[in-house]
Design an enzyme around this catalytic site. Structure first.
Site, mmCIF file in Angstrom:
data_model
loop_
_atom_site.group_PDB
_atom_site.id
_atom_site.type_symbol
_atom_site.label_atom_id
_atom_site.label_comp_id
_atom_site.label_asym_id
_atom_site.label_seq_id
_atom_site.Cartn_x
_atom_site.Cartn_y
_atom_site.Cartn_z
ATOM 1 N N ASP A 4 -1.713 2.758 -15.510
ATOM 2 C CA ASP A 4 -0.317 2.954 -15.102
ATOM 3 C C ASP A 4 0.349 4.010 -15.979
ATOM 4 O O ASP A 4 -0.032 4.210 -17.130
ATOM 5 C CB ASP A 4 0.426 1.616 -15.207
ATOM 6 C CG ASP A 4 1.740 1.609 -14.431
ATOM 7 O OD1 ASP A 4 1.968 2.558 -13.643
ATOM 8 O OD2 ASP A 4 2.534 0.677 -14.619
ATOM 9 N N SER A 46 0.670 -7.115 -10.775
ATOM 10 C CA SER A 46 0.704 -6.241 -9.596
ATOM 11 C C SER A 46 -0.428 -6.503 -8.595
ATOM 12 O O SER A 46 -1.104 -5.562 -8.154
ATOM 13 C CB SER A 46 0.696 -4.774 -10.014
ATOM 14 O OG SER A 46 1.792 -4.491 -10.840
ATOM 15 N N ARG A 96 3.738 4.963 -0.795
ATOM 16 C CA ARG A 96 4.124 6.204 -1.505
ATOM 17 C C ARG A 96 4.235 7.371 -0.530
ATOM 18 O O ARG A 96 3.683 7.318 0.580
ATOM 19 C CB ARG A 96 3.106 6.514 -2.592
ATOM 20 C CG ARG A 96 3.154 5.477 -3.687
ATOM 21 C CD ARG A 96 2.424 5.922 -4.927
ATOM 22 N NE ARG A 96 2.589 4.898 -5.950
ATOM 23 C CZ ARG A 96 2.363 5.056 -7.238
ATOM 24 N NH1 ARG A 96 1.946 6.216 -7.686
ATOM 25 N NH2 ARG A 96 2.550 4.073 -8.088
ATOM 26 N N LEU A 99 -23.964 0.818 -17.002
ATOM 27 C CA LEU A 99 -22.601 0.375 -16.694
ATOM 28 C C LEU A 99 -22.355 0.367 -15.172
ATOM 29 O O LEU A 99 -22.797 1.273 -14.469
ATOM 30 C CB LEU A 99 -21.624 1.355 -17.367
ATOM 31 C CG LEU A 99 -20.139 1.197 -17.064
ATOM 32 C CD1 LEU A 99 -19.589 -0.078 -17.666
ATOM 33 C CD2 LEU A 99 -19.361 2.402 -17.612
ATOM 34 N N HIS A 133 -1.863 12.300 -12.272
ATOM 35 C CA HIS A 133 -3.102 11.725 -11.712
ATOM 36 C C HIS A 133 -4.309 12.596 -12.095
ATOM 37 O O HIS A 133 -5.372 12.076 -12.421
ATOM 38 C CB HIS A 133 -3.012 11.618 -10.189
ATOM 39 C CG HIS A 133 -1.877 10.741 -9.719
ATOM 40 N ND1 HIS A 133 -1.594 9.526 -10.289
ATOM 41 C CD2 HIS A 133 -0.957 10.908 -8.719
ATOM 42 C CE1 HIS A 133 -0.550 8.976 -9.672
ATOM 43 N NE2 HIS A 133 -0.145 9.797 -8.723
ATOM 44 N N ARG A 156 -3.445 -3.190 -19.417
ATOM 45 C CA ARG A 156 -2.485 -2.448 -18.601
ATOM 46 C C ARG A 156 -1.814 -1.405 -19.496
ATOM 47 O O ARG A 156 -1.340 -1.722 -20.583
ATOM 48 C CB ARG A 156 -1.424 -3.355 -17.988
ATOM 49 C CG ARG A 156 -0.467 -2.537 -17.112
ATOM 50 C CD ARG A 156 0.409 -3.384 -16.217
ATOM 51 N NE ARG A 156 1.102 -2.493 -15.275
ATOM 52 C CZ ARG A 156 1.444 -2.802 -14.041
ATOM 53 N NH1 ARG A 156 1.156 -3.987 -13.570
ATOM 54 N NH2 ARG A 156 2.066 -1.947 -13.266
#
Ligand code: FPP
Length: 239
Positions: free
Chosen positions: A19, A195, A70, A130, A36, A187
């Site tokens: 976030d 959320s 959005r 991973l 972003h 977060r």
């Protein structure tokens, strides 16, 4: 905050609510998509760090079911960024033995995104280092309702006995069926909210909130969050 210790327990599964991309960009007088874009470099850093210290699963909340609200320009930029990331970084995922999985309502994504995702998922399916789990068009309530729907259909068809329903059987019908529950939920950007993210799965996760915006969240911030996790005592309801 306690320092990270490579000798102490490493969380098997880390989930992150990434976030603060928009606020990071706003602080710099840049468009939100720039937040972003730089956030994608933080994704890469998190992958490198998790791979290096032996985390088995990293789940990233990349696009929520609510994010469809959005502006279209931002949605298009995010989807484009993710497709670009997959196309450009798949060789690196292969080189680092990383497997890609997705959770969420993938059928709502644009065709080009789905195609890129499916290609990378298929290519990395046999990697056993991973596992990167990307939550896309993901909402936890939607996931729980969908699991309930599947179970009800099985009950009607006589495949499931409602009397035998327990936590384990329910969890097997979630998108995360093959994935262990997160040990650590992080977060970024100082918001104290969940959320609609992994509501069922984080029942016993340790939660670490950091003020750092996601585009600034790099190796040391992740190690600090793990250090905080290592300093906690997990009791799972016991004493
Ligand atoms: C939250 O910040 C971030 C997102 C909704 C998108 C996260 C996506 C990326 C980091 C892109 C790359 C991802 C992958 C998996 C390659 P926000 O926009 O809600 O920020 P704000 O709260 O400051 O407005």
């Amino acid at each position: 905050m306690a320092a990270f210790d490579p000798e102490k327990e490493i969380p098997r599964h880390i989930a992150i609510i990434m976030d603060g991309n928009g606020r990071w960009a706003k602080d710099r007088g840049k468009p939100r998509r720039e937040g972003h874009r730089v956030g994608a470099a933080s994704v890469e850093a998190a992958l490198e760090t998790c791979g290096e210290i032996g985390v088995e699963y990293l789940t990233l909340y990349a696009f929520s079911a609510e994010n469809w609200k959005r502006p279209e320009t931002e949605i298009t930029a995010l989807m484009g960024l993710m497709t670009h990331f997959l196309k450009e970084k798949t060789p690196k995922l292969m080189a680092n033995n990383i497997r890609l999985q997705v959770i969420g309502q993938i059928d709502r994504l644009p065709e080009s995104n789905r195609a890129a995702l499916e290609k990378t998922i298929a290519k990395t399916v046999n990697n056993d280092g991973l596992t990167l789990v990307v939550a896309l068009s993901y909402g936890s309530r939607e996931e729980i309702v969908e699991a309930t729907r599947k179970l009800m259909e099985k009950a009607i068809d006589g495949e499931v006995d409602p009397g035998k329903l327990d936590n384990e059987l329910f969890a097997q019908h979630l998108d995360t069926a093959s994935i262990p529950d997160p040990d650590l939920l992080i977060r970024t950007s100082g918001e104290f909210r969940i959320s609609n993210f992994l509501l069922w799965q984080i029942s016993y996760a340790e939660i670490v909130i950091t003020n750092t915006f996601w585009p600034d969240f790099r190796r040391q911030h992740l190690l600090d969050a793990i250090g905080e996790y290592q300093s906690r005592q997990r009791r799972f309801g016991g004493i």
